[in-house]
Each structure stands twice: as structure tokens, then as C-alpha cells.
Design an enzyme around this catalytic site. Structure first.
Site, short mmCIF file in Angstrom:
data_model
loop_
_atom_site.label_atom_id
_atom_site.label_comp_id
_atom_site.label_asym_id
_atom_site.label_seq_id
_atom_site.Cartn_x
_atom_site.Cartn_y
_atom_site.Cartn_z
N ASP A 159 0.83 -1.20 0.00
CA ASP A 159 0.00 0.00 0.00
C ASP A 159 0.86 1.26 0.00
O ASP A 159 1.82 1.36 0.78
CB ASP A 159 -0.89 -0.02 1.25
N GLU A 183 11.03 -14.57 -3.37
CA GLU A 183 11.67 -15.62 -4.16
C GLU A 183 12.14 -16.77 -3.29
O GLU A 183 12.14 -17.93 -3.71
CB GLU A 183 12.85 -15.04 -4.96
#
Length: 541
Positions: A214, A268
Site C-alpha cells: 500500500d 523468491e
């Protein structure tokens, strides 16, 4: 025009590491989705109980707006504990059940992370404000007053007034780009970054599939506290002091991309979790590209091109397409026509036209664009912006600026589930925001029984995007067409599809080229013309 019946999907995104590319993601605003315990506020068990509805749309994932511990001054975007569920929404066990059921239904789960600021009730801020020497003294943005006692810079907050508030304990000002109850974190600090990364890891361990960050371009500031320059010329509507400045120094710092790389590396390490940025402001176009550039930053970003647009016109779509042409190393866009921060698209754009017809045309257009699709709860029902009386407003921005701005409450009213039930089946008691009577006839149960409903159209167009690789991930090529027609191609070769829309108020001469067959259309007429609010997707054959 006849419409061809499509076969089963040719791809299975659920088993693809890049499932997010071209995905349709359904935004859930938990306060307004479903109330399971009769307190008038939606909660996580309410979401879980209605996940079958979401799955029936054929979407790939859900995005949950904040449900973290919070005083709710900004309804969850003022976080006081990043690693827990606010009791109004339930418990961590409720969240775990939501994730488990979502995954069983084939839905990924994305949650918000609010890293530009916290609540002033967060333990970090309570410690930071005690004095200038405590271990968290520099976890927030503190600055001395000018010699005359005025704030350190001229920066203005999004919600109105200076973005600096005096604190008597430290005899300094603290920065808040939003409410004074939302002090800005000093994300320049390695310790703060470590704490935010740890908070993200907490939710990854609980099985979330990605994050929406956000207001991430507010995460860092110019440490010299340089004044923002004024906007000269008086262009645009100015309802807040914030609107009088170029926001060059209180946001958008050059060090933000390096922090995003840390977040991407974290994702990742959990198998490649999806990460998308929300980016607003006058430089959003360049910042979205910067934050998604190359393989070590975020996967996608979206801004407010459509959310704040007053009209839907071909030029607007062309502008969006030009922003993301798909060049080497460029990120992947995300698009949304409605969300919890903007008036619903039907009310902004229909402009006296039939709202159902317009809602369905805009849904087909949205799923035809190149990029990810964020579908806001109620959009599948064609909900218009709700009318909320002044005495029921809850949004601090709407209250402060009434009646000059519509505010956000009208897009946050409860989901209508059952037309004849009290409060449209959202709750057994008066909800935190009222149900608009105009939403009753659009309730889920009524639309389920109507084969021609907006709900069932939504299911068809989302399925269409899954079935046609050119529509889901293909490139986008605009075709010359006179206003108000919008015509473009998606994909190449055998996967190529043609999309055509009449965004105007009158019928327009246009014929489907020879060799093409309509596979989905809305508000279509006879061959040779497109009625107003008509749209189609076609393929060769």
C-alpha cells in the site's frame, strides 16, 4: 451477431509459477464482505463462508484489505501489530482456515502490507516518542521545529493540513503523510527494513501467496526536508492543501527500489510469491515502471489512471496501453476500475446510460486489457456507488471535505447477499455502513437465478480470459477507429483476438472483419453497427 461457444480452458494457471501474469484477482474489503458474529462488521470467518461465491467467478486469487490489529482510525490502514488479526475480524486461527479453504478452492491469497506508516498505537511508535535516545528513536521521521516553532517543512498530508504534528515528549515534530494517527516509518533505517521484512516473513510462513504494498511510494522521504514547490497555474480541483503542491520531497525517494529488491528476494525464497505495488501521485507512471523494472523488483504495479477518471473514453485506454508497451525489462501492469478508495466505476462513467448495460460492457473491457485484473467486490453484481447520508459517514476524508468530495464510504458499503434478508444478508444487525436500497435488487441470490445477470456475465468473461491465451497474456495493439469506438488486438498468430467497444452514447457504424467470429459480446445489435455500450471479443474461424 452470433456468439461462438468456447471449449474448456487451454491453460491451467493454478499450476504455473507465473500464475499471476494476466490473472484476475478479486479484492475483498473484509469489513464489508460478510458479518459472521452479528456485530455489524464483516470478518474473516464471514469471508471464509462465502469463498465458494468467489471461486465460482473463476478468478485466480483474492486480495484481502487489512485485517491486522488496529485502532481503525483509517479502518485498518493504521496498523498497530503487523503480526496479528484485529479481534473485530477474528483470530490467527480464522486466518489460517481462510487460507486453507482458499487453497482448496484453487484460490491464491494476497494480503496488504502497509509499510509507509503505522498507527500511533503501535509499540514501535510508543517507544520512539519517549525520548531522542531510545533504541527506536529513529524508527519514525522526527525533526526539530523551525526557529519560529513552525513545522520543519511545508509538506501537506493527503487527508488535509500539515503533515507534521508536534509531540511534547520529544519536543519535535513527527511526519505523517496521512492522518496524524498514522506516523510515517523511517524506512531509510536498516533496522526498520529488517522489521518489515520479518513481518512479511510471518505471513509467508502462514501460506500467503503474495502481497500488495500500500502507498509504497510514500515509504521514504527527502532527509533534507526540502520544501515542496507549489503547483502554479491553479490547474485542477483543489479540495485539500495537499492539492497545492508538487510532492517531490515527501515521497518517491530514489532508495525505494532497493528496499523493494529486498522484498522481492524474500518472496523468491518462498518459491516466488507475487508482489504488486500501489502507486499514486503525479509521477505514478514513471514510478510504477521503476518499481517493476527488471527481474529483481516487484512483479506488477497499479495506479489510479482509471480509478479517478471521470469518463471512460478511448483516449484513456490508449493512454494506459502506451504506459506499458511491453518493452525489454519492463514490468507487468495491473488494472482496476473500482476499489475501496474510489467511487464505483458505474456511477462515475455511465453518465445517464443504463447502469447494467454499462457495467457489463466495462467488465468485458477490463478483462480484455493487457495486464492483471483487480476486480472489486460487488463489481461482479454491477453495484453503483452507494448513497451514504452525512450522519452515517465514517471515512475521515469524506467527513473533513464534505460535500466537495464523494469520499470512500459509498464504495465500502456491505455486500448484498440475500435480497429479502435483513441488511441484504450481510449481518443480522445494523451494519457499520448502511446497505443502499438500490443494491437490494442486485443481491447475489437474485442474480444467481437470472441467466442474463451481471453476475453470470462476469463468470463468462473471466472464463473467457482463462481460455484465450492471447487475451490473458498477449500483447496489445491498438487499431485505428473513429471516436467513440475502441478497437484493439490481443496476442499473435493463432492466439490473436480482436476486441471492439463503443464507449459512446449513440450507435456507431462498424462491422466485424471477414474471417472473425464473436466469442463473447455484450449489448450487441445487428451486423454493421455497434450500439452504445456494446463490446465484443472475437477470434478467427
Amino acid at each position: 451477431m452470433t456468439v461462438e461457444t468456447l471449449s474448456k480452458p487451454s491453460i491451467d494457471p493454478a499450476h504455473d509459477r507465473d500464475w499471476w501474469r494476466g490473472a484476475v484477482i478479486y479484492q475483498i474489503y473484509p469489513r464489508s464482505f460478510a458479518d459472521s458474529n452479528g456485530d455489524g462488521v464483516g470478518d474473516l470467518p464471514g469471508v471464509t463462508a462465502h469463498l465458494e461465491h468467489v471461486a465460482s467467478l473463476g478468478v485466480d486469487a483474492i486480495w484481502l484489505s487489512p485485517f491486522f490489529t488496529s485502532p481503525m482510525k483509517d479502518f485498518g490502514y493504521d496498523v498497530s501489530n503487523y503480526e496479528d488479526v484485529d479481534p473485530i475480524f477474528g483470530t490467527l486461527a480464522d486466518f489460517d482456515r481462510l487460507v486453507e479453504k482458499s487453497h482448496a478452492l484453487g484460490l491464491k491469497v494476497i494480503i496488504d502490507q502497509v509499510f509507509s506508516h503505522t498507527s500511533d498505537q503501535h509499540p514501535w511508535f510508543k517507544a520512539s516518542r519517549q525520548d531522542r535516545t531510545n533504541p527506536k528513536a529513529d524508527w519514525y521521521v522526527w525533526a526539530d521545529a523551525k526557529p519560529d516553532g513552525s513545522p520543519p517543512s511545508n509538506w501537506q498530508s493527503v487527508f488535509g493540513g500539515p503533515s507534521w504534528t508536534w509531540d511534547a515528549r520529544r519536543r519535535q515534530y513527527y511526519l505523517h503523510n496521512f492522518l496524524s494517527a498514522q506516523p510515517d516509518l523511517n524506512v531509510h533505517s536498516p533496522q526498520v527494513q529488517d522489521a518489515l521484512v520479518a513481518a512479511s516473513r510471518f505471513w509467508l510462513e502462514r501460506g500467503v501467496d503474495g502481497f500488495r504494498f500500500d502507498a509504497i511510494n510514500f515509504a521514504m522521504h527527502d532527509q533534507a526536508l526540502t520544501d515542496n514547490p507549489p503547483i502554479l497555474g491553479g490547474e485542477g480541483k483543489r479540495t485539500r492543501p495537499f492539492d497545492f503542491q508538487h510532492h517531490f520531497h515527501n515521497q518517491s525517494h530514489d532508495d525505494i527500489p532497493a528496499f523493494l529488491t529486498r522484498l522481492r528476494q524474500l518472496g523468491e525464497s518462498y518459491g516466488g510469491r507475487f508482489m504488486v505495488a500501489e502507486v499514486g501521485g503525479e509521477r505514478a507512471d514513471s514510478e510504477m515502471k521503476l518499481y517493476t523494472q527488471g527481474p529483481d523488483r516487484l512483479h506488477s504495479a497499479y495506479g489510479f489512471l482509471y480509478l479517478y477518471a471521470e469518463t471512460l473514453a478511448p483516449a484513456l485506454i490508449r493512454q494506459g496501453a502506451a504506459l506499458w508497451p511491453g518493452g525489454e525489462g519492463q514490468g507487468w501492469p495491473s488494472w482496476t476500475f473500482s476499489n475501496h478508495d474510489a467511487p464505483r466505476a458505474v456511477s462515475r462513467w455511465a453518465r445517464g446510460r443504463d447502469p447494467k448495460a454499462f457495467a457489463e460492457m466495462s467488465l468485458l473491457l477490463l478483462v480484455s486489457l493487457r495486464g492483471n485484473v483487480f476486480l472489486y467486490q460487488g463489481e461482479e453484481l454491477g453495484l453503483p456507488q452507494a448513497q451514504v447520508p452525512y450522519d452515517r459517514l465514517r471515512d475521515p476524508e469524506a467527513i473533513a471535505n464534505w460535500p466537495e468530495t464523494l469520499g470512500r464510504d459509498g464504495a465500502r458499503t456491505p455486500m448484498p447477499w440475500v435480497a429479502v434478508a435483513a441488511h441484504a444478508g450481510f449481518s443480522k444487525v445494523e451494519p457499520w455502513l448502511p446497505v443502499d436500497p438500490a443494491h437490494i435488487d442486485l443481491a447475489v441470490d437474485r442474480q444467481e437465478r437470472d441467466a442474463d445477470s451481471t453476475l453470470n456475465l462476469t463468470r463468462r468473461v473471466v472464463a473467457l480470459r482463462r481460455r484465450l491465451p492471447g487475451l490473458r497474456t498477449g500483447d496489445m495493439t491498438l487499431v485505428d477507429a473513429p471516436e467513440p469506438l475502441l478497437v484493439f488486438m490481443r496476442g499473435q498468430g493463432a492466439d490473436q483476438v480482436l476486441c471492439a467497444f463503443n464507449l459512446g452514447f449513440e450507435a456507431a457504424d462498424w462491422a466485424l472483419p471477414d474471417g472473425w467470429r464473436v466469442v463473447e459480446g455484450v449489448n450487441l445489435g445487428e451486423q454493421g453497427a455497434l450500439p452504445p455500450m456494446a463490446g465484443l471479443v472475437a477470434r478467427r474461424g
